[in-house]
Design a protein around this motif. Structure first.
Motif, PDB file in Angstrom:
ATOM      1  N   ILE A 140      -8.677  -2.521  -3.237  1.00  0.00           N
ATOM      2  CA  ILE A 140      -8.042  -3.671  -3.586  1.00  0.00           C
ATOM      3  C   ILE A 140      -7.390  -3.623  -5.282  1.00  0.00           C
ATOM      4  O   ILE A 140      -6.559  -4.054  -5.714  1.00  0.00           O
ATOM      5  CB  ILE A 140      -8.789  -4.866  -3.422  1.00  0.00           C
ATOM      6  N   ASN A 141      -8.094  -2.762  -5.952  1.00  0.00           N
ATOM      7  CA  ASN A 141      -8.119  -2.631  -7.361  1.00  0.00           C
ATOM      8  C   ASN A 141      -6.909  -1.574  -7.772  1.00  0.00           C
ATOM      9  O   ASN A 141      -6.124  -2.087  -8.449  1.00  0.00           O
ATOM     10  CB  ASN A 141      -9.208  -2.185  -8.135  1.00  0.00           C
ATOM     11  N   CYS A 142      -6.680  -0.627  -7.275  1.00  0.00           N
ATOM     12  CA  CYS A 142      -5.828   0.501  -7.686  1.00  0.00           C
ATOM     13  C   CYS A 142      -5.078   0.859  -6.109  1.00  0.00           C
ATOM     14  O   CYS A 142      -4.238   1.929  -6.488  1.00  0.00           O
ATOM     15  CB  CYS A 142      -6.421   1.743  -8.011  1.00  0.00           C
ATOM     16  N   THR A 143      -5.304   0.425  -5.285  1.00  0.00           N
ATOM     17  CA  THR A 143      -4.475   0.629  -3.920  1.00  0.00           C
ATOM     18  C   THR A 143      -4.733   2.061  -3.338  1.00  0.00           C
ATOM     19  O   THR A 143      -4.232   2.438  -2.145  1.00  0.00           O
ATOM     20  CB  THR A 143      -2.980   0.320  -4.026  1.00  0.00           C
ATOM     21  N   MET A 144      -5.700   2.947  -3.880  1.00  0.00           N
ATOM     22  CA  MET A 144      -5.844   4.238  -3.508  1.00  0.00           C
ATOM     23  C   MET A 144      -6.673   4.293  -2.229  1.00  0.00           C
ATOM     24  O   MET A 144      -7.395   3.260  -1.628  1.00  0.00           O
ATOM     25  CB  MET A 144      -6.793   5.139  -4.536  1.00  0.00           C
ATOM     26  N   SER A 145      -6.379   5.213  -1.380  1.00  0.00           N
ATOM     27  CA  SER A 145      -7.077   5.346   0.160  1.00  0.00           C
ATOM     28  C   SER A 145      -8.493   5.908   0.001  1.00  0.00           C
ATOM     29  O   SER A 145      -8.507   6.910  -0.784  1.00  0.00           O
ATOM     30  CB  SER A 145      -6.006   6.305   1.208  1.00  0.00           C
ATOM     31  N   ASN A 146      -9.212   5.617   0.988  1.00  0.00           N
ATOM     32  CA  ASN A 146     -10.483   5.791   0.901  1.00  0.00           C
ATOM     33  C   ASN A 146     -10.946   6.104   2.486  1.00  0.00           C
ATOM     34  O   ASN A 146     -10.429   5.352   3.411  1.00  0.00           O
ATOM     35  CB  ASN A 146     -11.576   4.913   0.344  1.00  0.00           C
ATOM     36  N   SER A 147     -11.967   7.021   2.727  1.00  0.00           N
ATOM     37  CA  SER A 147     -12.384   7.018   4.086  1.00  0.00           C
ATOM     38  C   SER A 147     -13.633   5.927   4.487  1.00  0.00           C
ATOM     39  O   SER A 147     -13.910   5.343   3.510  1.00  0.00           O
ATOM     40  CB  SER A 147     -13.187   8.392   4.279  1.00  0.00           C
ATOM     41  N   GLU A 148     -13.898   5.997   5.689  1.00  0.00           N
ATOM     42  CA  GLU A 148     -14.640   4.830   6.300  1.00  0.00           C
ATOM     43  C   GLU A 148     -16.215   4.733   5.722  1.00  0.00           C
ATOM     44  O   GLU A 148     -17.110   3.948   5.482  1.00  0.00           O
ATOM     45  CB  GLU A 148     -14.577   4.739   7.326  1.00  0.00           C
TER      46      GLU A 148
END
Length: 627
Positions: A140-148
């Motif tokens: 939510i801060n930088c919009t970067m994608s992350n795994s579960e």
């Protein structure tokens, strides 16, 4: 298939070493298979095949709309050899396509892959889909994608359930929130008063209170919840960085610090009129923005979107800026901050681009001149060059435009803003560009440039109104900017500019896509507007070597138009040191001797070697004769 694999490796987390090993093994096996059938490996071709631009983007990434490898194969039709494709190579030349064609996805390095392309040769098997490696949540801060399986963002360290929309920069990035805030930028999120992150614009803004505070000359704040309606209604492969949460985070940070509501006064918002917009834009430009209200989602460029409410949000942003500028020039307030979106400094007279629809700072400058300010200064510290603002006032000698931005020889978006761009016709000298040659520029260089370039030129220009295009994407941690400016640096720059035009200053929000950074930076700027002391400047501040090299040409060019501008000795010394170091790194070409003995041309070592060989040969031959 290779594209799928590298996209998967890019999205993996460092802890998933076993899966990485499997994919790398597969890559090695594919290399062996390709070499056995005589196919050139495009991904590992050394030299110029995947030539990169100056800001680290490959040519395929820097120009969306073309799939990797397709253009090169089209160029090489007819050059097919036995068993391989002969790819044309370029030596010493780079493609000079403008950086303005890049999209925000390319700047993030997340150029998407069409997973559902039926014409792909790899539809029968996809390693990414087989291993289920697609991201499960976006920060939510930088919009970067992350795994579960991770709870902290790999890029900025923000927790998956963050409080940043309720407390702004004062929230803890690692501690969990008491309840998960909604991250969807839908029309209902943030518009209700009981929704976390909503813009509470009703407190402390009655008409009586506003009128009393305007007379006392305090700080005005311009914002409206309807600007949250501007959002990308259908998310692509990645959330758009220019999103409503930007305003929510800033307001939450101001509320947490007690700056608003309380110390700032809300100016009643209104929409800009068509007449006001026509003063900076063409009629075709205004019509193009207005017609978007008929579509649920439309695009001016690959990264500049508009929905049915975007034209309303753009008119509100421009109208707020115009009213703030008018109130400040007339003395009804000392200064103000326009918390507006969509941003505006990329919007040219005719073109819509760079997330921007209407040029808010340009509308504010025209409103200030109508209110009585004969000369207006616009300082743009957004990390991208404000090509739109420069385009609008390029020939206007009454508006001085100064921009500090990352440039990198024109390879950084939008590609304009070189030091040699000084204005046109009667406006020559009123465009001042300070182009950084690399990323990583921080407080030292910005403050040094303000002290030795911005302020000397501005004082000689003597403006009656100062407007700041305050993009916070040069802040540390921004996913697009790559620079290192801190809230302290922004506060110091604001304080330095407050000495101009009798303190009459308007700050207009532009870019900035790390919520924690823009919340902290905006709060630091507003504190200075309210009269808080930002602290002392660092003693004997000196620029870095890249910063000095960036400013060296600016001094040489702008001193023709501003006699008070003098190049500091420290900049000269750093530039000379860098020039010598670059000279030593180059190979010296051998001198060509014309005439004279032959060993002058050969060199000493070759002559000695020749003499030694000749002596050995004669000794052997003499020994054979004596037998």
């Amino acid at each position: 298939m290779r594209t799928y694999i590298f996209e998967a490796l890019k999205q993996l987390q460092p802890c998933e070493e076993e899966v990485k090993h499997v994919l790398k093994t597969f890559i090695g096996a594919s290399n062996i298979l390709c070499s056995s059938v005589g196919v050139t490996n495009d991904d590992e071709d050394e030299g110029c095949d995947n030539e990169t631009t100056e800001n680290g983007q490959s040519e395929d990434q820097a120009h969306p709309g073309s799939s990797p490898g397709v253009d090169s194969l089209k160029e090489d039709i007819g050059e097919v050899l036995t068993g391989k494709v002969k790819r044309r190579r370029t030596t010493g030349q780079k493609d000079c396509r403008r950086a303005r064609n890049s999209s925000w996805e390319d700047l993030l390095g997340l150029h998407g892959v069409d997973w559902d392309d039926d014409e792909s040769d790899d539809d029968d098997w996809s390693p990414v889909s087989a291993l289920n490696l697609r991201p499960h949540w976006f920060c939510i801060n930088c919009t970067m994608s992350n795994s579960e399986d991770v709870v902290l963002c790999w890029k900025c360290g923000e927790r998956i359930k963050s409080e940043i929309l309720t407390r702004g920069h004062l929230s803890s990035p690692t501690e969990p929130a008491p309840f998960p805030p909604s991250t969807q930028a839908g029309p209902d999120v943030g518009l209700r008063r009981d929704t976390p992150g909503a813009l509470n614009t009703s407190s402390g803004c009655s008409s009586e209170h506003t009128a009393d505070t305007l007379k006392s000359g305090k700080t005005l704040l311009g914002v409206d919840e309807r600007m949250l309606l501007h959002y990308e209604t259908q998310m692509k492969s990645h959330p758009h960085p220019e999103r409503p949460d930007r305003l929510r985070a800033i307001i939450a940070g101001l509320a947490s610090e007690g700056l608003y509501p309380g110390r700032c006064v809300l100016l009643p918002p209104r929409e800009a009129t068509r007449t006001e917009l026509r003063k900076v834009h063409s009629e075709a430009h205004v019509d193009a923005v207005e017609v978007t209200c008929k579509e649920d989602l439309s695009y001016f460029t690959s990264d500049t979107y508009a929905n049915k409410d975007s034209s309303l949000a753009a008119r509100l942003a421009a109208g707020i800026c115009a009213d703030l500028a008018t109130a400040i020039v007339r003395g009804e307030a000392q200064n103000g901050f326009a918390l507006v979106r969509p941003p505006g400094h990329h919007a040219e007279q005719v073109n819509v681009m760079g997330f921007c629809l209407h040029n808010n700072a340009g509308v504010a400058a025209k409103a200030a001149q109508e209110a009585g300010a004969k000369k207006v200064l616009i300082v743009d510290w957004d990390v991208h060059h404000g090509n739109g603002t420069q385009d609008i006032f390029d020939e206007d000698p009454t508006v001085l435009y100064i921009s500090l931005h990352r440039h990198e020889a024109g390879t950084f978006y939008p590609g304009s803003g070189a030091a040699s761009e000084v204005g046109v016709g009667s406006g020559k000298g009123t465009s001042v560009n300070i182009p950084w040659i690399c990323s990583g520029i921080g407080d030292r260089d910005y403050i040094y440039a303000f002290l030795h370039i911005v302020l000397p030129i501005a004082k000689q220009f003597a403006p009656e109104m100062t407007i700041i295009s305050a993009g916070f994407d040069a802040a540390r941690g921004d996913p697009l900017g790559g620079c290192e400016v801190t809230p302290f640096g922004y506060a110091q720059m604001t304080s330095l500019l407050s000495s101009l035009s009798g303190g009459k200053m308007l700050v207009v929000l532009e870019g900035g896509y790390n919520l924690r950074s823009i919340s902290a930076s905006a709060a630091a700027v507003i504190k200075v507007l309210l009269g808080d002391d930002p602290g002392p400047l660092p003693e004997n501040i000196q620029p870095t070597e890249p910063g000095a090299l960036s400013m060296f040409d600016v001094f040489a060019i702008q001193s023709q138009y501003w006699p008070d501008l003098q190049i500091p000795l420290s900049v000269q010394n750093l530039a000379q040191m860098a020039s010598r170091r670059q000279g030593k790194g180059k190979r010296r070409s051998r001198r060509t001797y014309v005439g004279g003995p032959v060993w002058w041309k050969w060199g000493r070592r070759r002559v000695v070697y020749y003499l030694w060989q000749e002596a050995s040969f004669r000794k052997t031959k003499w020994s054979q004769r004596c037998r």
